[in-house]
Enzyme design. Sequence first.
Site, short mmCIF file in Angstrom:
data_model
loop_
_atom_site.label_atom_id
_atom_site.label_comp_id
_atom_site.label_asym_id
_atom_site.label_seq_id
_atom_site.Cartn_x
_atom_site.Cartn_y
_atom_site.Cartn_z
N HIS A 1 36.37 36.51 36.71
CA HIS A 1 36.25 35.41 37.67
C HIS A 1 36.08 34.07 36.93
O HIS A 1 35.36 33.18 37.39
CB HIS A 1 35.04 35.67 38.58
N ARG B 1 44.91 28.88 29.05
CA ARG B 1 45.11 27.43 29.10
C ARG B 1 46.47 26.99 28.55
O ARG B 1 46.91 25.89 28.85
CB ARG B 1 44.00 26.71 28.30
N GLY C 1 43.63 29.85 36.92
CA GLY C 1 42.69 29.29 37.89
C GLY C 1 42.47 27.80 37.71
O GLY C 1 43.19 26.96 38.26
#
Length: 387
Positions: free
Chosen positions: A280, A315, A334
């Site tokens: 998460h 990233r 995310g």
Amino acid sequence: EIYKRGMFGNVKPTVTTDPSKLEQQAKEAMSQRGFNYIAGGAGERSTMEANRLAFRQWKLVPRMLRGAAQRDLSVELFGEKQPNPIIVAPVGVQEIFHEDKDVGVAEVAAELGVTFTMSTAGSSSIEHIGKVGREKGGRQWFQLYWPKSDDVTASLLNRAKREGFKVLVVTLDTWTLGWRPWDLDHAYVPFVKGLGCEVGFSDPAFRKGYGKDPRDPKHVTEASIAWTTDIFDGMGHTWESLKLLKQYWDGPIILKGIQSVDDAKLAVQYGMDGVLVSNHGGRQLDGAVGSLDMLAEIAEAVGDKTTVLFDSGIRTGADVMKALALGAKAVLIGRPVMYGLGIAGKAGAKDVMRYLLADLDQSMGLAGYKNVHELGPHSIRRIQYPG
Ligand code: FNR
């Protein structure tokens, strides 16, 4: 195209092309509350940091003279070909980052051939996002925060199915919110605000219990709190409960939040179509391992029996390659996309995805790979540089 615009047109991009500066740019552009909600992690953010440190321990080994001038980034997932291995991770309450919110991100993802995952705590209705997906020809998945009530679960899944969402992503690591000081210190509970109208509140299964005027603000708050409670009371679910979920959803089901080999094996045992190796983004259990640290072991144990996906910490294009080399079939992104949304709305989210895809394509070429299937353990090496 991105190089040329800079070289010949002196056109500077609105969103930085430097992944290490994206967070800072978002901090300057966004409200403090919105920025904190994205950038924050659980506890002292040690798991969030571990996610990045884990990537730094792996280095790619480039190959030469392999005819990699033309690349094919496509992958096949659950019987469907997608042009790249990138998926937008489910992120709730995007309205607090920008008014373009999730429905805008869904739109630009479709334009780029990037799969979009809608969060149960989304800022737009399942029907609204589904419609945009159909109009734009995008692939969409639905993420479930698994409610306590079977009625609500069935209703959400029926709606998602009806709207054409192909894959169900069941998040297991969030039966309660993690200890997130960046939000707690600002007395910030995004879910209650975010559920104002279009989302859980609008679910027919919910209206049953709340037969009052849906426009009454008191009712909105009551229904939002009840919805949130129901969603976060799902801690009673067990592996056996997955059987019930399969009755409500006949398409592929992925379990999100898998970090242990034993759980990945259980997922296979219970007939799950995929596991998403994720913590998460370090927002739940602080002190847990970096997500990438568990990927190779899990992929080795179950990669030939179920589809292994990965998120938490990606990233750059090289990061995507590392995750694929360690056994993931595709990856979810995310925070970077959300920073783009916060900086410049859906155009900013689109830029972040475009840069990531361009970076991936270029990095693949520079490392000598024509397609993602050529990546494997031979493509990387674990090295610990001091400091
Ligand atoms: C999330 N994530 C998340 N996951 C999920 O299953 N449902 C959700 O509603 C949300 N909401 C959410 C909000 C915000 C602001 C963030 C940053 C993350 C987790 C997300 O899907 C994903 O697992 C991580 O973001 C991946 O890590 P990175 O890419 O942010 O490092």
